[in-house]
Design a protein around this motif. Structure first.
Motif, PDB file in Angstrom:
ATOM      1  N   GLY A  79       0.735  -1.115  -0.153  1.00  0.00           N
ATOM      2  CA  GLY A  79      -0.134  -0.053   0.156  1.00  0.00           C
ATOM      3  C   GLY A  79       0.818   1.486   0.217  1.00  0.00           C
ATOM      4  O   GLY A  79       2.058   1.137   0.394  1.00  0.00           O
ATOM      5  N   ARG A  80       0.288   2.404  -0.211  1.00  0.00           N
ATOM      6  CA  ARG A  80       1.035   3.705  -0.398  1.00  0.00           C
ATOM      7  C   ARG A  80       0.963   4.071   0.958  1.00  0.00           C
ATOM      8  O   ARG A  80       0.189   4.027   1.890  1.00  0.00           O
ATOM      9  N   GLY A  81       2.193   4.924   1.152  1.00  0.00           N
ATOM     10  CA  GLY A  81       2.386   5.543   2.395  1.00  0.00           C
ATOM     11  C   GLY A  81       1.347   6.770   2.468  1.00  0.00           C
ATOM     12  O   GLY A  81       1.058   7.347   1.342  1.00  0.00           O
ATOM     13  N   GLY A  82       1.278   7.005   3.820  1.00  0.00           N
ATOM     14  CA  GLY A  82       0.456   8.324   4.117  1.00  0.00           C
ATOM     15  C   GLY A  82       0.939   9.569   3.686  1.00  0.00           C
ATOM     16  O   GLY A  82       2.168   9.676   3.885  1.00  0.00           O
ATOM     17  N   ALA A 121      -3.359   1.452   2.480  1.00  0.00           N
ATOM     18  CA  ALA A 121      -2.755   2.482   2.331  1.00  0.00           C
ATOM     19  C   ALA A 121      -2.370   3.021   3.764  1.00  0.00           C
ATOM     20  O   ALA A 121      -3.304   2.968   4.747  1.00  0.00           O
ATOM     21  N   GLY A 122      -1.314   3.664   4.091  1.00  0.00           N
ATOM     22  CA  GLY A 122      -0.946   4.293   5.368  1.00  0.00           C
ATOM     23  C   GLY A 122      -2.037   5.740   5.529  1.00  0.00           C
ATOM     24  O   GLY A 122      -2.274   6.260   4.584  1.00  0.00           O
ATOM     25  N   GLU A 123      -2.206   5.757   6.746  1.00  0.00           N
ATOM     26  CA  GLU A 123      -3.276   6.968   7.047  1.00  0.00           C
ATOM     27  C   GLU A 123      -2.175   8.231   7.106  1.00  0.00           C
ATOM     28  O   GLU A 123      -1.180   8.314   7.765  1.00  0.00           O
ATOM     29  N   GLY A 124      -2.755   9.337   6.339  1.00  0.00           N
ATOM     30  CA  GLY A 124      -2.066  10.580   6.266  1.00  0.00           C
ATOM     31  C   GLY A 124      -2.298  11.391   7.666  1.00  0.00           C
ATOM     32  O   GLY A 124      -3.165  11.032   8.627  1.00  0.00           O
ATOM     33  N   GLN A 159      -1.476  19.538   0.010  1.00  0.00           N
ATOM     34  CA  GLN A 159      -0.662  18.428   0.336  1.00  0.00           C
ATOM     35  C   GLN A 159       1.083  18.775   0.220  1.00  0.00           C
ATOM     36  O   GLN A 159       1.330  19.424  -0.753  1.00  0.00           O
ATOM     37  N   ILE A 160       1.764  18.788   1.271  1.00  0.00           N
ATOM     38  CA  ILE A 160       3.091  19.264   1.462  1.00  0.00           C
ATOM     39  C   ILE A 160       4.068  18.051   1.369  1.00  0.00           C
ATOM     40  O   ILE A 160       5.271  18.474   1.472  1.00  0.00           O
ATOM     41  N   ALA A 161       3.775  16.844   1.545  1.00  0.00           N
ATOM     42  CA  ALA A 161       4.783  15.881   1.472  1.00  0.00           C
ATOM     43  C   ALA A 161       3.959  14.535   1.292  1.00  0.00           C
ATOM     44  O   ALA A 161       2.855  14.181   1.547  1.00  0.00           O
ATOM     45  N   LYS A 162       4.589  13.952   0.014  1.00  0.00           N
ATOM     46  CA  LYS A 162       4.003  12.636  -0.758  1.00  0.00           C
ATOM     47  C   LYS A 162       4.627  11.490  -0.072  1.00  0.00           C
ATOM     48  O   LYS A 162       5.796  11.267   0.183  1.00  0.00           O
ATOM     49  N   GLY A 163       3.507  10.221   0.246  1.00  0.00           N
ATOM     50  CA  GLY A 163       3.708   9.393   0.761  1.00  0.00           C
ATOM     51  C   GLY A 163       4.689   8.321  -0.336  1.00  0.00           C
ATOM     52  O   GLY A 163       4.469   8.659  -1.597  1.00  0.00           O
TER      53      GLY A 163
END
Length: 284
Positions: A79-82, A121-124, A159-163
């Motif tokens: 899964g994608r990171g948050g 996916a990780g929780e943002g 969004q300021i940082a992408k997983g």
């Protein structure tokens, strides 16, 4: 006479008294000092690190089921990171929540599973900031700053940082000539940044001038704001906002601390607070 011994830790204050009758007064004095120094100070610049979540790893797995010979690879993708977001909140007036300057991290993505199951996916995370905040990415040496977000309205989310992207399982790498791959892909690392959040209050009119010129009194007469008013200079230590009603219309006025000669060299309260009038349309 009372002697106070203030430690470097703001949570511990010690005092010794020569007159027992002044003990109660000394306690009230300490409470006032703590309130003025550690509670009412406006925090308008903070800097800390943010880590977006890493992507989950892909899985190496082969199908195992009764009466199904040669099931083949079935490893799922990770899964994608948050992500890390910043959001405007008009209920906030300072950056006090981030004064600890601790690392903020979103969750990592989960690894893939057998039977081609995709990892979750990780929780943002969402960083709530006052309206008027500007988010910068700070370079390694701290000299270069790049604007990531300008929060100029309530509810604006950026969004300021992408997983990181999740890695592929071994099922993804199956081809006509490679029917049983025994490898999978690791998840991609999330973005890591050092950010600085700077608050610039949004007001229509900025009130500037010398100390004791009547700026706070003017704001009090204009609006329902209750800035501190006294007969000594530098009564206003932080910018104060007030909403001025004009029939069916209204505007926001900002009362600035007093400016004196030499403020740019740190005389008086300095001039750092002038960032709060950069967005104003009119100066009084």
């Amino acid at each position: 006479m009372i002697f106070f011994y203030l430690s470097t830790n703001p949570h511990y204050y010690y005092y010794d008294y020569l007159s027992p009758s002044l003990q109660q007064k000394s306690l009230f004095f300490l409470i006032r000092v703590i309130k003025d120094v550690y509670i009412e100070v406006m925090i308008d610049i903070v800097q800390f690190k943010i880590y977006a979540g890493n992507g989950g790893n892909g899985l190496v797995s082969f199908h195992r089921e009764k009466f199904v010979p040669h099931g083949g690879p079935d490893g799922g993708d990770g899964g994608r990171g948050g992500n890390v977001y910043v959001r405007g909140n008009n209920k906030l007036s300072s950056l006090r929540e981030y004064r600890d300057q601790q690392l903020r991290r979103s969750a990592n993505g989960f690894p893939g599973g057998p039977n081609q199951r995709h990892g979750a996916a990780g929780e943002g995370i969402i960083l709530d900031v006052p309206v008027g905040s500007i988010v910068y990415e700070v370079g390694e040496e701290g000299s270069e700053k790049t604007i990531l977000a300008d929060i100029d309205s309530n509810g604006l989310e950026i969004q300021i940082a992408k997983g990181g992207r999740g890695g592929h399982g071994n099922k993804y790498f199956t081809t006509s000539t490679r029917q049983a791959p025994s490898f999978a892909q690791k998840g991609q690392a999330g973005e890591k940044k050092t950010i600085q959040i700077e608050l610039k209050l949004i007001a229509d009119i900025g009130i500037i001038g010398l100390p004791n010129a009547g700026k706070s009194s003017l704001l009090t007469q204009w609006s329902r704001a209750t800035p501190k008013v006294a007969s000594y200079p530098f009564t206003t230590l932080d910018p104060e906002l007030g909403v001025v009603e004009l029939g069916y219309d209204s505007f926001v006025a900002a009362d600035m601390p007093g400016l004196i000669e030499g403020a740019s060299q740190g005389v008086g309260l300095g001039h750092d607070f002038l960032r709060h009038i950069e967005r104003t349309e009119i100066l009084v």
